[in-house]
Design a protein around this motif. Structure first.
Motif, PDB file in Angstrom:
ATOM      1  N   MET A   1       0.854  -1.195   0.000  1.00  0.00           N
ATOM      2  CA  MET A   1       0.000   0.000   0.000  1.00  0.00           C
ATOM      3  C   MET A   1       0.885   1.239   0.000  1.00  0.00           C
ATOM      4  N   LEU A   2       0.619   2.152  -0.925  1.00  0.00           N
ATOM      5  CA  LEU A   2       1.433   3.351  -1.031  1.00  0.00           C
ATOM      6  C   LEU A   2       1.118   4.320   0.100  1.00  0.00           C
ATOM      7  N   PRO A   3       2.084   5.210   0.423  1.00  0.00           N
ATOM      8  CA  PRO A   3       1.764   6.293   1.347  1.00  0.00           C
ATOM      9  C   PRO A   3       0.557   7.050   0.822  1.00  0.00           C
ATOM     10  N   PRO A   4      -0.326   7.520   1.716  1.00  0.00           N
ATOM     11  CA  PRO A   4      -1.614   8.062   1.292  1.00  0.00           C
ATOM     12  C   PRO A   4      -1.550   9.067   0.167  1.00  0.00           C
ATOM     13  N   ALA A   5      -0.725  10.107   0.310  1.00  0.00           N
ATOM     14  CA  ALA A   5      -0.778  11.194  -0.650  1.00  0.00           C
ATOM     15  C   ALA A   5      -0.170  10.846  -1.994  1.00  0.00           C
ATOM     16  N   LEU A   6       0.521   9.708  -2.091  1.00  0.00           N
ATOM     17  CA  LEU A   6       1.085   9.326  -3.381  1.00  0.00           C
ATOM     18  C   LEU A   6       0.009   8.840  -4.341  1.00  0.00           C
ATOM     19  N   PHE A 674       5.720   6.523  -9.214  1.00  0.00           N
ATOM     20  CA  PHE A 674       6.854   6.579 -10.120  1.00  0.00           C
ATOM     21  C   PHE A 674       7.659   7.857  -9.882  1.00  0.00           C
ATOM     22  N   LEU A 675       6.986   8.999  -9.768  1.00  0.00           N
ATOM     23  CA  LEU A 675       7.685  10.265  -9.546  1.00  0.00           C
ATOM     24  C   LEU A 675       8.437  10.250  -8.216  1.00  0.00           C
ATOM     25  N   ALA A 676       7.815   9.669  -7.189  1.00  0.00           N
ATOM     26  CA  ALA A 676       8.486   9.577  -5.890  1.00  0.00           C
ATOM     27  C   ALA A 676       9.755   8.744  -6.008  1.00  0.00           C
ATOM     28  N   LYS A 677       9.692   7.650  -6.772  1.00  0.00           N
ATOM     29  CA  LYS A 677      10.870   6.807  -6.946  1.00  0.00           C
ATOM     30  C   LYS A 677      11.964   7.513  -7.746  1.00  0.00           C
ATOM     31  N   VAL A 678      11.559   8.316  -8.714  1.00  0.00           N
ATOM     32  CA  VAL A 678      12.546   9.102  -9.474  1.00  0.00           C
ATOM     33  C   VAL A 678      13.262  10.066  -8.549  1.00  0.00           C
ATOM     34  N   LEU A 679      12.510  10.726  -7.680  1.00  0.00           N
ATOM     35  CA  LEU A 679      13.126  11.662  -6.732  1.00  0.00           C
ATOM     36  C   LEU A 679      14.042  10.934  -5.759  1.00  0.00           C
ATOM     37  N   LYS A 705      14.115   7.634   2.510  1.00  0.00           N
ATOM     38  CA  LYS A 705      13.071   8.099   1.612  1.00  0.00           C
ATOM     39  C   LYS A 705      12.501   9.408   2.152  1.00  0.00           C
ATOM     40  N   ASN A 706      12.551  10.439   1.341  1.00  0.00           N
ATOM     41  CA  ASN A 706      12.136  11.761   1.789  1.00  0.00           C
ATOM     42  C   ASN A 706      10.852  12.246   1.125  1.00  0.00           C
ATOM     43  N   PHE A 707      10.190  11.389   0.369  1.00  0.00           N
ATOM     44  CA  PHE A 707       9.085  11.885  -0.427  1.00  0.00           C
ATOM     45  C   PHE A 707       7.767  11.170  -0.142  1.00  0.00           C
ATOM     46  N   GLU A 708       7.721  10.421   0.964  1.00  0.00           N
ATOM     47  CA  GLU A 708       6.467   9.802   1.362  1.00  0.00           C
ATOM     48  C   GLU A 708       5.520  10.872   1.897  1.00  0.00           C
ATOM     49  N   GLY A 709       4.254  10.677   1.625  1.00  0.00           N
ATOM     50  CA  GLY A 709       3.255  11.588   2.161  1.00  0.00           C
ATOM     51  C   GLY A 709       3.033  12.836   1.337  1.00  0.00           C
ATOM     52  N   LEU A 710       3.708  12.978   0.180  1.00  0.00           N
ATOM     53  CA  LEU A 710       3.511  14.146  -0.669  1.00  0.00           C
ATOM     54  C   LEU A 710       2.396  13.881  -1.673  1.00  0.00           C
ATOM     55  N   SER A 711       1.619  14.901  -1.956  1.00  0.00           N
ATOM     56  CA  SER A 711       0.556  14.773  -2.948  1.00  0.00           C
ATOM     57  C   SER A 711       1.157  14.817  -4.347  1.00  0.00           C
ATOM     58  N   PRO A 712       0.404  14.391  -5.368  1.00  0.00           N
ATOM     59  CA  PRO A 712       0.923  14.477  -6.732  1.00  0.00           C
ATOM     60  C   PRO A 712       1.379  15.884  -7.107  1.00  0.00           C
ATOM     61  N   SER A 713       0.617  16.905  -6.730  1.00  0.00           N
ATOM     62  CA  SER A 713       1.014  18.273  -7.074  1.00  0.00           C
ATOM     63  C   SER A 713       2.297  18.673  -6.349  1.00  0.00           C
ATOM     64  N   GLN A 714       2.481  18.212  -5.119  1.00  0.00           N
ATOM     65  CA  GLN A 714       3.726  18.502  -4.396  1.00  0.00           C
ATOM     66  C   GLN A 714       4.905  17.773  -5.035  1.00  0.00           C
ATOM     67  N   LEU A 715       4.678  16.537  -5.455  1.00  0.00           N
ATOM     68  CA  LEU A 715       5.745  15.776  -6.104  1.00  0.00           C
ATOM     69  C   LEU A 715       6.190  16.460  -7.391  1.00  0.00           C
ATOM     70  N   VAL A 716       5.240  16.969  -8.151  1.00  0.00           N
ATOM     71  CA  VAL A 716       5.578  17.645  -9.400  1.00  0.00           C
ATOM     72  C   VAL A 716       6.442  18.872  -9.125  1.00  0.00           C
ATOM     73  N   ARG A 717       6.117  19.597  -8.079  1.00  0.00           N
ATOM     74  CA  ARG A 717       6.936  20.767  -7.739  1.00  0.00           C
ATOM     75  C   ARG A 717       8.341  20.335  -7.323  1.00  0.00           C
ATOM     76  N   HIS A 718       8.443  19.234  -6.572  1.00  0.00           N
ATOM     77  CA  HIS A 718       9.765  18.727  -6.199  1.00  0.00           C
ATOM     78  C   HIS A 718      10.559  18.306  -7.437  1.00  0.00           C
ATOM     79  N   ILE A 719       9.867  17.742  -8.424  1.00  0.00           N
ATOM     80  CA  ILE A 719      10.533  17.375  -9.671  1.00  0.00           C
ATOM     81  C   ILE A 719      11.113  18.624 -10.330  1.00  0.00           C
ATOM     82  N   ALA A 720      10.316  19.684 -10.412  1.00  0.00           N
ATOM     83  CA  ALA A 720      10.792  20.932 -11.017  1.00  0.00           C
ATOM     84  C   ALA A 720      12.006  21.472 -10.267  1.00  0.00           C
TER      85      ALA A 720
END
Length: 865
Positions: A1-6, A674-679, A705-720
């Motif tokens: 089960m993924l972290p909720p916000a992922l 996938f984005l969380a794993k890339v980060l 792992k520093n990206f658990e619990g981030l929403s998709p929109s937050q992950l996208v900003r981290h990617i940028a």
């Protein structure tokens, strides 16, 4: 089960429900429970557009490529056999398990059921309001669906209460929840959809539902069940409508995140490439989210059917008739333009019209201006009338869609293919009657969101792309012909000519297409995101090709070792700092240059040099040297490639994502996971060497792992932010660095020959210049070879010190860092490389000319600014 916000709202709700069902059933079965363990799932509805070989290929492409030592596995996980569990079976199993004292409820189950209870109770209440809203517009409310969900909510509450004594205390950290809620205060968590949906009482995820996230929410690998249980899917119209609304809320969140990123770029606070890659990933995420609910929504006409229904319902709720047209030819009552804008009606209808009229076209088409032209000087959209805004939307899309269609055709496939090009190409292949997916309508709305606020500055992205292209081509001016050079120039020169203008004007000239013609580079001037993706591809190609270019000779590696040795020996003044070399050294880390961590003696310099070339440490063991037979040569040194040093390909996140910009045909869209794993892979890359091995003492840090619990929109900003942070690594000129050290080694060799003569100094030929450093280390340590010793001498190391000192005094130690960042077209206009014409259209143009003369190209051209 993924972290909720992922997960998306729907994904998380479904995953939590399945987690509860699976733990209950598998645990009860293992303890002897035999009643009501479900029936095998039938497989359900198809989950996407791809089948057979195409689906298999898509799964492979969806994962990051396995070059550069990637750790994100492309091997698909084994699929557990799935059984459908009846809701009535939940409570008896919970009661059975509650009587077994030895059973402890795992944290992830406690969290999952708590979230499901929160969500289901809230959904059940809001479903009723939603049904009333639909019923008010003539839609049939599914009261049975409401009753099923309320029944399920009550069952889950009783299951939770039954098992609560067996749950660990303190699963939920109230202090952390309070912090999360406080952090959310003042944030705009509502997208443009929410105000309209609130009219119908539509679901909005509660703070409690989103924030229930204890430290440990995922079952361990060893506890993953071999079978999976799920609750029977509700395929009613009511359910489909509700899932579609969840999707709309997700889109609104992503749209708000992109609006912030592009606003920051317009203000000069963010890099165009990073924002563009993040935007294109959002398009892919939007597709992935729609695919999740597609099996259900397609049973009821698809997403656009719901869009239109929502629009008419909202129009009625606000007091006007959406079908009461103000003028003949209008698509709807333009009084409702703001609603249609936010509900994607505008882009969806325009796309439907384009696909219907162009599905059989296999050559380039053209917009003739029959509805006017997009005018970037119209001013702020907020100050325009609804009709003016609609005209701007319509003409902007009608002008760019033929260009996008052409770039996605086999006639003109580029190195970069964004999701707009890919999506349009797919829809045209489906033929007439194919329904535009919601994600594509949303993506084109984002395109308009980017374009219109820029106004007359809409060509700024193209200007940045030209500057980047000239800068990279300028770096290639003095680089000898090579495969790496050609690869860089192929990307950097691709848009030196506009293929769209070339083909369209030639077809107009020959009478194959009606005018007017198109100004050069209009597509790029109107599409800053595509320009940003080309900048990203140029940078990643420049870096990777440069790293490969310098890797084989090894000149930079051995020169770094030599510079280190001279500083250790105090043969260079403290003020003589080689900034360029220090930059690449800091970026790459010691492991890329040294087999022995920071060698500090002359023997160590020589041993490190040999090890880094791939020789074995056994060559220095005394027993091995004792095996030499008197009068015979010593056995050749043994090699051990584990010692060999390699430079790292830097910019890990950028490199992984650049592959998703290449034309690959149909493929699966990535998930937030996938984005969380890339980060995480980008972070892990900091702790590995050039061969992908984790550095000593860094194993635990690499696992973090520093990206658990981030929403998709937050992950996208981290990617940028990650891509922007890697810009310096990608822009470092490895080609110039190699040229600099090569000339330096040439000078050291020349000085040695001038001092001792060619015969007295049997140095390597110029093609093997990196071995000069080896001779310096060998003589300084008294080595005649790997296994032979002699008398140490300072002669060669002193010459090397003098040459490098003079090099630094002359200011050449920062020439790479200061290489020209801009270049005029005249500087690079005569660059030659193997590719005659970047788009490969010479033959196509010749074929057009064979058709004979036609009417001449009209002088009238559509406006660009």
């Amino acid at each position: 089960m993924l972290p909720p916000a992922l997960k998306s709202i729907y994904q998380q709700y479904k995953a939590d429900t399945d987690a509860v069902a699976t733990w209950l059933a598998t645990t009860a079965k293992a303890r002897g429970y035999v009643q009501g363990l479900g029936s095998a799932a039938s497989g359900g509805a198809p989950s996407g557009r791809l089948k057979g070989k195409a689906r298999k290929q898509a799964k492979q492409v969806a994962q990051p490529p396995q070059d550069f030592g990637a750790t994100i596995s492309s091997k698909p996980a084994a699929q557990a056999k799935t059984y459908v569990l009846k809701i009535s079976d939940f409570e008896p199993m919970a009661s059975f398990l509650s009587r077994i004292e030895s059973i402890k409820v795992p944290d992830y189950f406690a969290v999952a059921i708590e979230r499901v209870v929160w969500g289901t109770v809230r959904l059940s209440h809001l479903r009723k309001n939603f049904s009333n809203g639909l019923g008010g517009s003539g839609s049939a409310a599914d009261t049975a669906s409401d009753e099923r969900h309320m029944y399920f909510a009550n069952v889950l509450e009783r299951v939770r209460d039954t098992l609560r004594p067996q749950m660990e205390a303190g699963v939920f950290n109230e202090e952390e929840l309070d912090k999360a809620r406080a952090a959310r205060k003042g944030q705009n968590t509502h997208g443009p959809f929410s105000n309209y949906y609130s009219i119908l009482g539509i679901y909005e995820p509660s703070e409690q539902y989103e924030e229930i996230a204890p430290p440990k929410t995922t079952p361990s690998a060893s506890s993953q069940p071999e079978v999976k249980y799920t609750v029977e899917q509700d395929n009613s119209y009511e359910e489909a409508s509700f899932l579609f609304t969840m999707l709309s809320v997700e889109y609104a969140e992503l749209r708000s995140a992109l609006e912030r990123l592009w606003k920051e770029w317009a203000q000069g606070k963010r890099d165009l490439a990073s924002v563009s890659v993040a935007t294109n990933l959002c398009f892919e995420l939007a597709r992935s989210m729609e695919d999740d609910i597609k099996p259900i929504s397609d049973k009821h006409g698809g997403g656009l059917n719901f869009l239109k229904g929502y629009f008419m319902n909202i129009c009625a709720a606000t007091g006007f008739d959406g079908e009461d047209l103000q003028e003949a030819g209008d698509m709807y009552n333009l009084w409702g333009y703001p609603l249609a804008h936010d509900l994607l009606i505008n882009t969806a209808e325009l796309l439907n019209g384009h696909f219907e009229n162009n599905s059989t076209k296999d050559l380039i088409t053209s917009y003739n201006g029959s509805f006017g032209w997009y005018n970037p000087r119209m001013g702020d959209p907020e100050h325009l009338s609804n009709r003016e805004n609609w005209t701007q939307d319509m003409t902007a899309l009608l002008e760019i869609l033929p260009d996008i269609q052409f770039l996605g055709s086999n006639m003109c496939r580029g190195i970069v293919e964004d999701e707009l090009i890919r999506g349009v190409s797919e829809q045209l292949q489906f033929g007439r009657g194919a329904k535009t997916p919601m994600w594509l309508a949303w993506a084109f709305q984002i395109y308009l969101d980017i374009l219109k606020p820029l106004g007359p500055r809409c060509s700024r992205g193209y200007d940045e792309m030209v500057r980047e292209s000239n800068m990279i081509k300028n770096a290639m001016l003095n680089v000898p012909p090579s495969e790496a050079r050609d690869r860089v120039l192929s990307v950097a020169s691709k848009w030196d000519h506009d293929p769209i203008q070339l083909v369209r004007d030639k077809m107009i000239e020959l009478g194959e297409l009606r005018g007017p013609g198109s100004p050069a580079f209009k597509f790029l001037r109107r599409n800053p995101m595509h320009c940003g993706l080309w900048i990203h591809m140029m940078r990643t190609t420049f870096h990777r090709s440069g790293a490969e270019y310098i890797a084989e000779p090894g000149a930079v590696m051995v020169t770094t070792q030599l510079y280190h040795a001279l500083r250790q020996e105090k043969l260079l003044g403290d003020d003589l700092i080689w900034e360029d070399l220090k930059t690449i050294w800091d970026m790459q880390g010691n492991a890329s240059f040294f087999a022995i961590e920071a060698p500090a003696s002359r023997d160590a310099y020589f041993n490190n040099y040999c090890l880094s070339l791939g020789l074995s440490a056994k060559n220095w063991v005394p027993t091995n040297r004792a095996k030499q037979v008197k009068g015979k040569k010593a056995p050749p040194p043994t090699a051990h490639n584990a010692n060999k040093r390699f430079l790292k390909i830097m910019g890990r996140v950028s490199m992984l994502l650049s592959h998703r910009l290449m034309p690959t045909g149909a493929r699966a869209a990535p998930s937030a996971e996938f984005l969380a794993k890339v980060l995480e892979e980008g972070r892990r890359h900091q702790f590995i060497d050039g061969k992908g091995n984790i550095l000593p003492g860094k194993k635990e840090e690499a696992k973090m792992k520093n990206f658990e619990g981030l929403s998709p929109s937050q992950l996208v900003r981290h990617i940028a932010e990650a891509i922007e942070g890697e810009r310096a690594e990608l822009s470092f000129n490895y080609f110039a660095m190699h040229d600099t050290v090569w000339k330096l080694l040439e000078e050291i060799r020349k000085q040695i020959v001038d001092t001792f003569g060619a015969e007295a100094a049997p140095l390597p030929e110029e093609k093997d210049l990196p071995f000069v450093a080896g001779y310096v280390f060998a003589t300084a340590s008294g080595r005649k070879g790997v296994q032979e010793t002699g008398q140490p001498t300072d002669d060669l190391i002193n010459i090397a010190a003098e040459v490098i000192a003079q090099f630094l005094k002359d200011g050449k130690g920062h020439s790479v860092k200061g290489w020209p960042k801009t270049a005029e077209v005249g500087d690079v206009g005569k660059l030659k490389f193997n590719e005659v014409y970047p788009w490969g259209m010479n033959r196509f143009v010749q074929e057009l000319r064979k058709k004979g003369g036609g009417r001449q190209l009209k002088e009238l051209q559509c406006p660009i600014l």
